[in-house]
Design an enzyme around this catalytic site. Structure first.
Site, short mmCIF file in Angstrom:
data_model
loop_
_atom_site.label_atom_id
_atom_site.label_comp_id
_atom_site.label_asym_id
_atom_site.label_seq_id
_atom_site.Cartn_x
_atom_site.Cartn_y
_atom_site.Cartn_z
N CYS A 119 0.84 -1.21 0.00
CA CYS A 119 0.00 0.00 0.00
C CYS A 119 0.88 1.26 0.00
O CYS A 119 0.67 2.18 -0.79
CB CYS A 119 -0.93 -0.04 1.22
N CYS A 205 -3.74 3.98 9.46
CA CYS A 205 -2.47 3.45 9.99
C CYS A 205 -1.89 4.31 11.11
O CYS A 205 -0.70 4.18 11.43
CB CYS A 205 -1.44 3.36 8.87
N CYS A 228 7.30 4.13 6.15
CA CYS A 228 6.48 3.89 4.96
C CYS A 228 7.34 3.41 3.80
O CYS A 228 6.80 2.94 2.80
CB CYS A 228 5.73 5.16 4.57
S1 SF4 Z 1 0.33 4.71 5.57
FE1 SF4 Z 1 -1.21 3.07 5.52
S2 SF4 Z 1 -2.91 3.79 4.22
FE2 SF4 Z 1 -1.13 5.17 3.91
S3 SF4 Z 1 -0.12 4.38 2.11
FE3 SF4 Z 1 0.88 3.40 3.87
S4 SF4 Z 1 -0.24 1.48 4.31
FE4 SF4 Z 1 -1.47 2.73 2.89
#
Ligand code: SF4
Length: 233
Positions: A119, A205, A228
């Protein structure tokens, strides 16, 4: 010019010589890269401090926000306030190549739970790569005390992930110093900080950290993930 392909430790050491501080580094960065530098801002508390500092150096600086489509309403409201306070800054919303609808179709409706790395790759890493493709350097608000993985961050970093120079002016700032700068300068900030969220990302998140835990531990809580992917090689 110091760039990724011509990284030179001697040059970096000479830039850093003489006890440079955060503002020296910022001024050096905009002198060195002029329009070839981008600030990737998450509009957290550090982001607000950096925007205010950058505005003192380049009133038309390029600022990119990774708009995953999943941020808190408070974050989008804050961006509008920042636009009003700093009208000449070039604040751009960077959107992923894949819509949320298409992502749900291909990977399920809650990819952040099933596979948060994918994601983040789709909604943050890939869009940032494209957004800074034309720049030589980018700026981030990383602070060393935020987490173990950020504790070795330097002012000037060779970023192998994006093959850029990564500038981190706030590495030595504490959380209290960030909040004090915001209060002293009466800057707008995300009200979620007052509700126990030191680090704010996408809504699905982000949780408040447990008492005594590091400030980023509320991000992807329980999923064994702390970054991330923007700041990992
Ligand atoms: S922080 Fe969570 S919702 Fe946002 S891009 Fe990453 S996994 Fe996806």
């Amino acid at each position: 010019m110091l760039d990724y392909e011509n990284w030179d430790d001697t040059k970096v050491n000479s830039i850093l010589a003489g006890n440079r501080d955060y503002f020296d580094i910022l001024k050096w960065a905009y002198r060195e890269y002029q329009k070839d530098i981008v600030y990737a801002c998450s509009f957290g508390a550090e982001g607000i401090v950096l925007i205010d500092l950058i505005y003192k150096v380049d009133k038309e600086a390029s600022i990119k926000f990774l708009d995953t489509g999943l941020h808190f309403p408070e974050t989008y409201q804050l961006i509008e306030k920042v636009r009003q306070r700093y009208p000449t800054l070039k604040i751009e919303m960077v959107t992923p190549g894949i819509s949320l609808k298409e992502q749900a179709k291909q990977h399920g409706g809650e990819l952040w739970k099933e596979n948060p790395n994918l994601c983040c790759q789709l909604r943050k890493v890939a869009p940032l790569k494209e957004a800074i493709a034309g720049a030589k350097a980018w700026i981030t608000g990383l602070r060393r005390e935020q987490s173990l993985s950020r504790s070795q961050t330097q002012y000037i970093n060779k970023d192998d992930k994006f093959r850029k120079i990564k500038i981190c002016p706030l590495i030595h700032w504490t959380w209290d110093e960030v909040l004090a700068y915001i209060a002293l300068n009466k800057l707008p900030y995300n009200p979620l900080h007052d509700q126990g969220f030191p680090s704010i990302g996408c809504a699905p998140c982000t949780r408040p950290p447990q008492p005594g835990a590091d400030s980023r531990s509320g991000r992807w809580a329980g999923l064994g993930k702390t970054e991330c992917g923007l700041h990992q090689s």
